[in-house]
Design a protein around this motif. Structure first.
Motif, PDB file in Angstrom:
ATOM      1  N   CYS A 165     -11.100  -0.814  16.886  1.00 34.29           N
ATOM      2  CA  CYS A 165     -11.394   0.420  16.157  1.00 34.29           C
ATOM      3  C   CYS A 165     -10.690   1.597  16.825  1.00 34.29           C
TER       4      CYS A 165
ATOM      5  N   GLN B 174      -7.033  -4.239   0.857  1.00 33.59           N
ATOM      6  CA  GLN B 174      -8.470  -4.525   0.921  1.00 33.59           C
ATOM      7  C   GLN B 174      -9.104  -4.384  -0.464  1.00 33.59           C
TER       8      GLN B 174
ATOM      9  N   GLY C  39       2.612   1.766   6.658  1.00 33.59           N
ATOM     10  CA  GLY C  39       3.454   2.796   6.040  1.00 33.59           C
ATOM     11  C   GLY C  39       3.722   3.963   6.978  1.00 33.59           C
TER      12      GLY C  39
ATOM     13  N   MET D 258     -14.669  -4.283   6.677  1.00 35.21           N
ATOM     14  CA  MET D 258     -13.262  -4.108   7.057  1.00 35.21           C
ATOM     15  C   MET D 258     -12.870  -5.074   8.167  1.00 35.21           C
TER      16      MET D 258
ATOM     17  N   ASP E 238      -5.925  -1.332  14.006  1.00 35.11           N
ATOM     18  CA  ASP E 238      -6.640  -1.648  12.762  1.00 35.11           C
ATOM     19  C   ASP E 238      -7.775  -2.598  13.110  1.00 35.11           C
TER      20      ASP E 238
ATOM     21  N   HIS F 109       0.882  -1.172   0.000  1.00 39.93           N
ATOM     22  CA  HIS F 109       0.000   0.000   0.000  1.00 39.93           C
ATOM     23  C   HIS F 109       0.914   1.215   0.000  1.00 39.93           C
TER      24      HIS F 109
ATOM     25  N   GLY G 233     -10.306   5.347   5.436  1.00 42.65           N
ATOM     26  CA  GLY G 233     -10.705   4.641   4.212  1.00 42.65           C
ATOM     27  C   GLY G 233     -10.140   3.244   4.122  1.00 42.65           C
TER      28      GLY G 233
HETATM   29  C1  LIG Z   1      -5.993   3.787   4.082  1.00 42.69           C
HETATM   30  S1  LIG Z   1      -5.563   2.404   5.045  1.00 42.69           S
HETATM   31  C2  LIG Z   1      -4.197   2.950   6.001  1.00 42.69           C
HETATM   32  C3  LIG Z   1      -2.890   2.802   5.325  1.00 42.69           C
HETATM   33  C4  LIG Z   1      -1.689   3.131   6.186  1.00 42.69           C
HETATM   34  N1  LIG Z   1      -1.655   4.547   6.538  1.00 42.69           N
HETATM   35  C5  LIG Z   1      -0.408   2.750   5.493  1.00 42.69           C
HETATM   36  O1  LIG Z   1       0.419   3.623   5.232  1.00 42.69           O
HETATM   37  O2  LIG Z   1      -0.223   1.561   5.221  1.00 42.69           O
HETATM   38  C6  LIG Z   1      -6.826   2.364   6.258  1.00 42.69           C
HETATM   39  C7  LIG Z   1      -6.747   1.206   7.230  1.00 42.69           C
HETATM   40  O3  LIG Z   1      -7.490   1.593   8.376  1.00 42.69           O
HETATM   41  C8  LIG Z   1      -8.318   0.542   8.779  1.00 42.69           C
HETATM   42  N2  LIG Z   1      -9.491   1.176   9.412  1.00 42.69           N
HETATM   43  C9  LIG Z   1     -10.467   1.871   8.811  1.00 42.69           C
HETATM   44  N3  LIG Z   1     -11.340   2.340   9.712  1.00 42.69           N
HETATM   45  C10 LIG Z   1     -10.878   1.946  10.924  1.00 42.69           C
HETATM   46  C11 LIG Z   1     -11.331   2.137  12.265  1.00 42.69           C
HETATM   47  N4  LIG Z   1     -12.437   2.820  12.521  1.00 42.69           N
HETATM   48  N5  LIG Z   1     -10.591   1.620  13.265  1.00 42.69           N
HETATM   49  C12 LIG Z   1      -9.439   0.925  13.013  1.00 42.69           C
HETATM   50  N6  LIG Z   1      -8.991   0.704  11.759  1.00 42.69           N
HETATM   51  C13 LIG Z   1      -9.687   1.203  10.733  1.00 42.69           C
HETATM   52  C14 LIG Z   1      -8.633  -0.236   7.547  1.00 42.69           C
HETATM   53  O4  LIG Z   1      -8.934  -1.586   7.882  1.00 42.69           O
HETATM   54  C15 LIG Z   1      -7.340  -0.095   6.755  1.00 42.69           C
HETATM   55  O5  LIG Z   1      -6.470  -1.159   7.006  1.00 42.69           O
END
Ligand SMILES: C[S@@+](CC[C@H](N)C(=O)[O-])C[C@H]1O[C@@H](n2cnc3c(N)ncnc32)[C@H](O)[C@@H]1O
Length: 326
Positions: free
Chosen positions: A84, A113, A41, A133, A58, A12, A108
């Motif tokens: 969460c 995913q 990341g 998710m 996550d 990602h 997001g």
């Molecule tokens: C856009 S990705 C993040 C990517 C990360 N910043 C990286 O650099 O790899 C969003 C992640 O947040 C998780 N996610 C989304 N909503 C969430 C929540 N309310 N609580 C915990 N995790 C959540 C998703 O499952 C996903 O793995």
């Protein structure tokens, strides 16, 4: 050893990474929260910038499992929590952490995913209509096959900003039962008259709306911002990346309100009493967006917006979660 930011996120590609790291202004030994670990990341880069400890959340069990190698490499500095981010204050309290120096949220779905057809998030690859998710709770298929037409239309209109939501909802109900993402995409395209080669696939808005609804993403975002306000110590930094205008509006309003910049007489919080409460955040910095170089590398960054602010010493406006904080 923790990899450098340049090596971060082979699967990602982290969005606005340099801007996020700059906004967190990490000092050696600090404690930071990454609310959305994904492929790690941001966590990796926060550790590489000298943070003493990162607590990363996550809700997706796959993200947590795939982060095990990074936990191992961190030598005890990275802790992954399968919860969460709205529950971050409860989880931090359980770890004996009272206040943190930074919180980052990257709202997001991750590329992992989206790219795995069996997760059912993508209208470009056929798979089961899932979109969860956390891999638990109601699936997209259950929602679309059981909800009434009006509820489906409301979700598409409010969370996907789909102007012809009623037409799409009618077509979905007429085609039930639907079990595959490919079927749903075809139904939406037919209902809205999509032609191959059109600039934007109309299924985009429907898939976005259903995903946000099933995962209660807007509630999570609001509660996550409140929780961040409670866990950030004085001077702590909050950085939030969003991809849709609906989410960005929530972050913008939150920061405007908590920094005391909401114009008086707000119709959303008529009795919020801005005058009587001390701002819990400094006025937010101007939002950051991806530059040309990043857009060339990562088209996903096109719609990303980063908003940042600093916590003041004032008491949080959001009520404490029962049993977590005094
Ligand atoms: C856009 S990705 C993040 C990517 C990360 N910043 C990286 O650099 O790899 C969003 C992640 O947040 C998780 N996610 C989304 N909503 C969430 C929540 N309310 N609580 C915990 N995790 C959540 C998703 O499952 C996903 O793995």
């Amino acid at each position: 050893m923790i990899a450098s930011t340049a090596e971060a996120g082979a699967r990602h590609v982290p969005v606005l990474l340099d801007e996020v790291i700059a906004s967190l202004a990490i000092r050696p030994g600090e404690v930071h929260v990454d609310g959305t670990f994904g492929a790690g990341g941001y966590s990796r880069a926060i550790l590489a910038s000298g943070a003493g400890r990162v607590i990363a959340f996550d809700r997706d069990p796959d993200a947590i499992a795939e982060g095990a190698a990074l936990v191992e490499a961190s030598g005890g500095r990275l802790t992954l929590v399968h919860r969460c981010f709205s529950e971050m204050d409860a989880a931090l309290a359980e770890q004996g952490i009272e206040a943190v120096d930074g919180v980052v949220l990257d709202i997001g779905v991750s590329s992992m995913q989206l790219d795995r057809a069996d997760r059912g998030f993508s209208f470009q690859a056929d798979g089961p209509l899932d979109m969860r998710m956390a891999q638990s709770g109601m699936t997209a298929a259950e929602f679309l096959n059981e909800a009434d037409e009006e509820e489906i239309a409301d979700v598409l209109y409010t969370l996907g900003e789909e102007p012809r939501s009623r037409r799409v909802a009618r077509a979905i109900v007429a085609a039930r039962p639907i079990t595959r993402t490919g079927e749903l995409a075809a139904i939406v395209r037919k209902a809205l008259g999509y032609r191959q080669g059109d600039k934007k696939d109309p299924a985009t808005r429907t898939f976005q709306a259903i995903r946000i609804h099933l995962n209660s993403e807007l509630d999570e975002l609001g509660e996550g911002l409140d929780a961040a306000e409670r866990v950030l110590g004085e001077g702590g930094r909050l950085s939030v990346v969003t991809f849709h205008s609906i989410e960005d509006r929530i972050v913008k309003r939150f920061l405007r309100e908590r920094s005391g910049s909401t114009p008086s007489g707000s119709r959303h919080r008529p009795d919020a009493g801005q005058g009587s409460r001390a701002p819990s955040f400094t006025a937010a910095a101007k939002p950051a967006r991806a530059g040309e170089a990043e857009l060339a590398r990562n088209p996903r960054a096109r719609s990303a917006t980063l908003r940042t602010a600093r916590r003041t010493a004032a008491a949080p406006w959001s009520p404490a979660v029962k049993g977590v904080r005094p």
